[in-house]
Design a protein around this motif. Structure first.
Motif, PDB file in Angstrom:
ATOM      1  N   ILE A  65       8.627  18.130  -3.279  1.00 58.83           N
ATOM      2  CA  ILE A  65       7.369  18.023  -4.019  1.00 58.83           C
ATOM      3  C   ILE A  65       6.317  17.327  -3.170  1.00 58.83           C
ATOM      4  O   ILE A  65       5.150  17.755  -3.114  1.00 58.83           O
ATOM      5  N   ARG A  66       6.710  16.262  -2.497  1.00 57.76           N
ATOM      6  CA  ARG A  66       5.767  15.569  -1.615  1.00 57.76           C
ATOM      7  C   ARG A  66       5.271  16.500  -0.515  1.00 57.76           C
ATOM      8  O   ARG A  66       4.071  16.574  -0.218  1.00 57.76           O
ATOM      9  N   ASP A  67       6.196  17.230   0.116  1.00 58.50           N
ATOM     10  CA  ASP A  67       5.825  18.105   1.223  1.00 58.50           C
ATOM     11  C   ASP A  67       4.908  19.245   0.767  1.00 58.50           C
ATOM     12  O   ASP A  67       3.961  19.605   1.471  1.00 58.50           O
ATOM     13  N   GLU A  68       5.195  19.807  -0.393  1.00 62.93           N
ATOM     14  CA  GLU A  68       4.428  20.960  -0.863  1.00 62.93           C
ATOM     15  C   GLU A  68       3.090  20.575  -1.482  1.00 62.93           C
ATOM     16  O   GLU A  68       2.086  21.289  -1.318  1.00 62.93           O
ATOM     17  N   ARG A  69       3.055  19.450  -2.171  1.00 66.37           N
ATOM     18  CA  ARG A  69       1.845  19.070  -2.907  1.00 66.37           C
ATOM     19  C   ARG A  69       1.034  17.983  -2.229  1.00 66.37           C
ATOM     20  O   ARG A  69      -0.099  17.709  -2.640  1.00 66.37           O
ATOM     21  N   GLY A  70       1.609  17.320  -1.227  1.00 66.48           N
ATOM     22  CA  GLY A  70       0.907  16.200  -0.615  1.00 66.48           C
ATOM     23  C   GLY A  70       0.789  15.012  -1.548  1.00 66.48           C
ATOM     24  O   GLY A  70      -0.113  14.185  -1.422  1.00 66.48           O
ATOM     25  N   MET A  71       1.707  14.935  -2.508  1.00 60.14           N
ATOM     26  CA  MET A  71       1.688  13.859  -3.497  1.00 60.14           C
ATOM     27  C   MET A  71       2.298  12.584  -2.914  1.00 60.14           C
ATOM     28  O   MET A  71       3.305  12.630  -2.215  1.00 60.14           O
ATOM     29  N   THR A 107       0.836  -1.191   0.000  1.00 58.90           N
ATOM     30  CA  THR A 107       0.000   0.000   0.000  1.00 58.90           C
ATOM     31  C   THR A 107       0.877   1.250   0.000  1.00 58.90           C
ATOM     32  O   THR A 107       2.024   1.218   0.446  1.00 58.90           O
ATOM     33  N   VAL A 108       0.311   2.342  -0.512  1.00 55.28           N
ATOM     34  CA  VAL A 108       0.926   3.657  -0.423  1.00 55.28           C
ATOM     35  C   VAL A 108      -0.153   4.607   0.091  1.00 55.28           C
ATOM     36  O   VAL A 108      -1.212   4.741  -0.532  1.00 55.28           O
ATOM     37  N   ASN A 109       0.092   5.226   1.229  1.00 54.68           N
ATOM     38  CA  ASN A 109      -0.882   6.115   1.834  1.00 54.68           C
ATOM     39  C   ASN A 109      -0.784   7.520   1.244  1.00 54.68           C
ATOM     40  O   ASN A 109       0.220   7.874   0.618  1.00 54.68           O
ATOM     41  N   PRO A 110      -1.799   8.347   1.438  1.00 48.37           N
ATOM     42  CA  PRO A 110      -1.721   9.721   0.959  1.00 48.37           C
ATOM     43  C   PRO A 110      -0.501  10.453   1.523  1.00 48.37           C
ATOM     44  O   PRO A 110      -0.183  10.330   2.711  1.00 48.37           O
ATOM     45  N   ALA A 152       2.935  17.465 -14.455  1.00 48.29           N
ATOM     46  CA  ALA A 152       2.182  18.433 -15.249  1.00 48.29           C
ATOM     47  C   ALA A 152       0.694  18.461 -14.907  1.00 48.29           C
ATOM     48  O   ALA A 152       0.074  19.521 -14.861  1.00 48.29           O
ATOM     49  N   ALA A 153       0.106  17.304 -14.687  1.00 50.38           N
ATOM     50  CA  ALA A 153      -1.328  17.232 -14.409  1.00 50.38           C
ATOM     51  C   ALA A 153      -1.630  17.174 -12.917  1.00 50.38           C
ATOM     52  O   ALA A 153      -2.759  16.880 -12.531  1.00 50.38           O
ATOM     53  N   ASP A 154      -0.614  17.449 -12.079  1.00 48.47           N
ATOM     54  CA  ASP A 154      -0.782  17.407 -10.625  1.00 48.47           C
ATOM     55  C   ASP A 154      -1.365  16.065 -10.176  1.00 48.47           C
ATOM     56  O   ASP A 154      -2.424  16.002  -9.548  1.00 48.47           O
ATOM     57  N   PRO A 155      -0.680  14.958 -10.491  1.00 52.00           N
ATOM     58  CA  PRO A 155      -1.229  13.627 -10.178  1.00 52.00           C
ATOM     59  C   PRO A 155      -1.250  13.352  -8.681  1.00 52.00           C
ATOM     60  O   PRO A 155      -0.539  13.987  -7.906  1.00 52.00           O
ATOM     61  N   GLN A 156      -2.072  12.390  -8.303  1.00 50.11           N
ATOM     62  CA  GLN A 156      -2.127  11.964  -6.911  1.00 50.11           C
ATOM     63  C   GLN A 156      -0.909  11.130  -6.540  1.00 50.11           C
ATOM     64  O   GLN A 156      -0.444  11.154  -5.405  1.00 50.11           O
TER      65      GLN A 156
END
Length: 340
Positions: free
Chosen positions: A204-210, A34-37, A174-178
């Motif tokens: 990127i993870r910290d700023e976008r929550g990706m 699994t990968v959590n949000p 580019a598409a701001d993916p999850q």
């Protein structure tokens, strides 16, 4: 568990095979993860362990001759294996981004960077050419490429390896993916550039929550950026847990062997040699049953060749597929003490 707390990506009992009949070969066996949000999960193991195939199953990009024979792959609760080809193109365009190992082979050498980024933005987002160009400059700025407007006019060969990889990250974002899947994104880079790209992914993870699923054969890379780690060998998951759990108390002999093989930057004692993993290399012995690492495991027992693989708790959500983990752990400690 609330919907917000549920994993973004859930892979369950995944099996991927190649060929048919007597020539059929299973490359990925019963893999679950699994990968959590907003989580970074590392998928680590030697080449041929099934890491990239597992990741490619999320995008349904299995190489020719292979197919997903069983299992579930869910993104945000949606079963990806049930989607049509058109629906999967939408997933790839808007929900999941992917960064491959060598950016030079992923970029068209005959087209300028700007052409490739702008056309991707227009194809996936329906932007005008001018809006796409402005967005391209924004993306290159976000991935810390200096003089972004000038770089848009460059060809791939005119950029360094690190800059090319940043372009690929920009395209994936580019598409701001999850979810961002990064398949060995730093292998082709020098050490200093590698550190910069890893720091960029973390930012990127910290700023976008990706969420990020990072594939690597390098435990050092995984330790630098990931929250959790999944260890694969021979197409199986052999251990999983938080970075602290797996690095602090590795339970599977393969995980311990990988960690023992990590180079130590401190000055070693005279005559010290980093212990290598013994036995035949991965893939040289056909898998029949039991633990695929048994032919190389110095602590293997007769039962290891026949006991079905099963992940069992070590402590909390720290899991291992070795039923003799405690005994092997004591043996590894003795070996490490002897060689050092």
């Amino acid at each position: 568990m609330t919907e917000q707390d549920a994993p973004l990506l859930r892979i369950e009992n995944l099996e991927i095979g190649f060929g048919n009949g007597a020539g059929r070969h299973t490359a990925v066996h019963d893999v679950s993860l699994t990968v959590n949000p907003a989580e970074i999960v590392g998928l680590v193991g030697e080449s041929g362990s099934g890491k990239s195939l597992t990741c490619r199953s999320v995008l349904r990009l299995i190489p020719v001759g292979g197919r997903i024979t069983s299992g579930d792959v869910r993104l945000g609760g949606q079963e990806l294996l049930d989607l049509s080809a058109k629906e999967m193109r939408e997933v790839r365009a808007h929900q999941v981004g992917m960064v491959f190992q060598d950016p030079f082979t992923s970029l068209n050498p005959t087209l300028r960077i700007g052409t490739q980024v702008i056309e991707t933005l227009r194809a996936n987002g329906g932007l005008s050419r001018e809006a796409a160009r402005r967005r391209a400059v924004e993306l290159l700025t976000q991935v810390e490429i200096p003089l972004p407007e000038e770089r848009l006019r460059a060809y791939p060969h005119e950029l360094s390896g690190g800059m090319r990889q940043r372009v690929m990250i920009a395209l994936a974002m580019a598409a701001d993916p999850q979810l961002l899947i990064a398949d060995e994104p730093t292998t082709a880079l020098d050490v200093s550039t590698q550190a910069q790209v890893l720091a960029l992914l973390r930012r990127i993870r910290d700023e976008r929550g990706m969420s990020i699923l990072l594939v690597s054969h390098d435990f050092g890379v995984v330790a630098a950026i990931c929250d959790r780690v999944v260890v694969m060998y021979g197409g199986f998951v052999v251990e999983s847990g938080s970075i602290e759990q797996v690095y602090g108390a590795p339970a599977h002999p393969y995980t311990r062997a990988l960690l023992n093989a990590v180079p130590d930057l401190t000055l070693p004692p005279p005559g010290y040699r980093r212990p290598a993993i013994p036995g035949p290399p991965l893939g040289s012995v056909p898998y029949e049953a039991g633990c695929p690492f048994a032919p190389r495991c110095r602590f293997a027992r007769d039962a290891c060749g026949s006991v079905p693989m099963s992940l069992e708790p070590v402590a909390g959500d720290h899991l291992t597929a070795c039923p003799f983990a405690d005994d092997a752990g004591a043996g590894v400690a003795a070996v490490v003490q002897e060689v050092s």
